[in-house]
Design an enzyme around this catalytic site. Structure first.
Site, PDB file in Angstrom:
ATOM      1  N   ARG A 133     -28.774  23.511  37.203  1.00 17.65           N
ATOM      2  CA  ARG A 133     -28.068  22.231  37.320  1.00 17.65           C
ATOM      3  C   ARG A 133     -28.922  21.240  38.091  1.00 17.65           C
ATOM      4  O   ARG A 133     -29.403  21.533  39.185  1.00 17.65           O
ATOM      5  CB  ARG A 133     -26.737  22.433  38.046  1.00 17.65           C
ATOM      6  CG  ARG A 133     -25.998  21.139  38.413  1.00 17.65           C
ATOM      7  CD  ARG A 133     -24.700  21.481  39.109  1.00 17.65           C
ATOM      8  NE  ARG A 133     -23.967  20.322  39.597  1.00 17.65           N
ATOM      9  CZ  ARG A 133     -23.742  20.050  40.885  1.00 17.65           C
ATOM     10  NH1 ARG A 133     -24.221  20.869  41.827  1.00 17.65           N
ATOM     11  NH2 ARG A 133     -23.072  18.983  41.244  1.00 17.65           N
ATOM     12  N   ARG A 160     -20.552   7.262  48.698  1.00 15.06           N
ATOM     13  CA  ARG A 160     -21.349   8.114  49.571  1.00 15.06           C
ATOM     14  C   ARG A 160     -21.880   7.285  50.730  1.00 15.06           C
ATOM     15  O   ARG A 160     -22.090   6.066  50.598  1.00 15.06           O
ATOM     16  CB  ARG A 160     -22.519   8.749  48.823  1.00 15.06           C
ATOM     17  CG  ARG A 160     -22.083   9.789  47.807  1.00 15.06           C
ATOM     18  CD  ARG A 160     -23.268  10.537  47.217  1.00 15.06           C
ATOM     19  NE  ARG A 160     -22.827  11.513  46.231  1.00 15.06           N
ATOM     20  CZ  ARG A 160     -22.418  12.744  46.508  1.00 15.06           C
ATOM     21  NH1 ARG A 160     -22.423  13.161  47.779  1.00 15.06           N
ATOM     22  NH2 ARG A 160     -22.025  13.561  45.566  1.00 15.06           N
ATOM     23  N   LYS A 192     -15.665  17.549  34.658  1.00 13.48           N
ATOM     24  CA  LYS A 192     -15.384  18.095  35.987  1.00 13.48           C
ATOM     25  C   LYS A 192     -13.984  17.654  36.421  1.00 13.48           C
ATOM     26  O   LYS A 192     -13.686  16.458  36.457  1.00 13.48           O
ATOM     27  CB  LYS A 192     -16.438  17.607  36.979  1.00 13.48           C
ATOM     28  CG  LYS A 192     -17.838  18.099  36.649  1.00 13.48           C
ATOM     29  CD  LYS A 192     -18.895  17.417  37.490  1.00 13.48           C
ATOM     30  CE  LYS A 192     -18.811  17.763  38.960  1.00 13.48           C
ATOM     31  NZ  LYS A 192     -19.901  17.131  39.740  1.00 13.48           N
ATOM     32  N   THR A 209     -18.186  25.467  43.494  1.00 14.42           N
ATOM     33  CA  THR A 209     -18.100  24.955  44.861  1.00 14.42           C
ATOM     34  C   THR A 209     -17.709  26.016  45.887  1.00 14.42           C
ATOM     35  O   THR A 209     -16.645  26.626  45.798  1.00 14.42           O
ATOM     36  CB  THR A 209     -17.123  23.765  44.997  1.00 14.42           C
ATOM     37  OG1 THR A 209     -17.290  22.870  43.899  1.00 14.42           O
ATOM     38  CG2 THR A 209     -17.397  23.019  46.291  1.00 14.42           C
TER      39      THR A 209
END
Length: 341
Positions: A36, A77, A219, A277
């Site tokens: 990934r 972010r 996702k 995760t």
């Protein structure tokens, strides 16, 4: 370790800790099936060089290694280059867009992803490592610290239940699609999908790059996506249970049942599903996972996940190849006790 007898695929995120050819080689030999590359971090040049390294090493080792390019969604972010900032409960913190003249504020990017907010809303930074509460919407946003810690560059900033007032397929998203498509990856993962329409919009953009048929992994990491799960599964080629942001957007105690719902729903519709995760999170710093982590991985496989994913464990962790090897060992052992037909 041979991968031929293992059904569960292992996805490993490539980052600063694992981009060296020697480490990539060890990860392939340890059981990595898909690499990934996350466009949320690193430069376009770094991504291009990394993808080429993976393909070169896969050819040398005569292994089929897929490339999964992760496309950022509308997520805030902390601005790259921001100095670390320690905060404690009761501190007053201002949050501002990166181009705003607001000395002392925590700067976030992209600024158009700052959603409309109200006093009392929560702000979670770094998957909840730091928790704030909004006192005044601003700009800049005035908040008070409820749970302290260290705010660092690149940390995600999530305001649960709030969405930015921009279309999912924004010009920025289109540029990320163009960059990702240039690598000719085997899969594209879309972050923060909210509806099946977001997937259709992405397909249109991919078609313009000559990649209309590339498999899209949606996702699931917000409440809206969970509510529209059936339609998203129908339109996507695969689903990722992205537990990081999902566990920030919704109460943590709801995540296990939602994970099981997603895996079951994908199995019923014949769509592959990835569980991701913090699966072996302690291996970011340790050479051995906790028993709870091993059980978490095994339970996801028992429930029917088609792949498990390593994130920080291999991107910034101290033992990327060992994390892959441990994941492969857990999967191989768990599958011995499953009634495959």
């Amino acid at each position: 370790m041979s991968c031929t007898l293992r059904r569960t695929k292992i996805i490993a995120t490539i980052g600063p800790a694992s981009a060296h050819p020697r480490i990539i080689r060890e990860m392939i030999l340890s059981g990595m099936d898909i690499a990934r590359v996350n466009l949320s971090h690193g430069s376009a040049t770094w991504h291009e060089e990394t993808v080429q390294q993976i393909r070169t090493l896969a050819d040398e080792l005569n292994r089929e290694i897929g490339i999964l390019v992760d496309i950022p969604g509308p997520k805030l972010r902390v601005l790259t280059g921001s100095p670390p900032r320690d905060v404690i409960a009761g501190d007053i913190i201002h949050i501002a867009g990166e181009h705003m003249n607001s000395p002392g504020s925590v700067l976030v990017t992209p600024p158009d992803c700052i959603p409309p907010v109200c006093p009392g809303d929560m702000v979670l930074i770094g998957d909840g490592a730091v928790t704030l509460q909004i006192l005044k919407p601003g700009p800049p946003m005035r908040t008070t610290v409820l749970s302290g810690g260290t705010i660092r560059e690149g940390m995600g900033v999530v305001i649960p239940g709030r969405r930015p007032d921009i279309p999912y397929a924004s010009p920025r998203f289109g540029e990320y699609i163009r960059r990702g498509a240039a690598f000719r990856p085997d899969y594209i993962a879309l972050s923060f999908v909210g509806s099946a329409a977001d997937i259709r919009d992405a397909r249109i953009l991919l078609a313009k790059q000559g990649m209309a048929d590339i498999p899209i992994i949606a996702k699931i990491e917000c409440r809206r996506a969970v509510e529209g799960l059936a339609d998203i599964i129908r339109d996507a080629d695969g689903i990722m249970v992205a537990r990081g942001d999902l566990g920030v957007e919704i109460p943590l105690e709801e995540v296990p049942n939602i994970q099981k719902l997603i895996i079951t729903s994908c199995s019923q519709q014949g769509k592959p599903v990835i569980t991701a995760t913090e699966m072996l999170e302690s291996m970011v710093s340790r050479g051995r996972p906790t028993r709870a982590e091993v059980t978490d991985v095994a339970n996801a496989i028992v429930d029917g996940t088609d792949a498990t994913m390593l994130s920080a464990e291999t991107s910034v962790g101290k033992h990327p190849d060992q994390a892959v090897m441990m994941m492969a060992r857990i999967a191989t052992e768990t599958e011995k006790h499953l009634p495959y037909l």
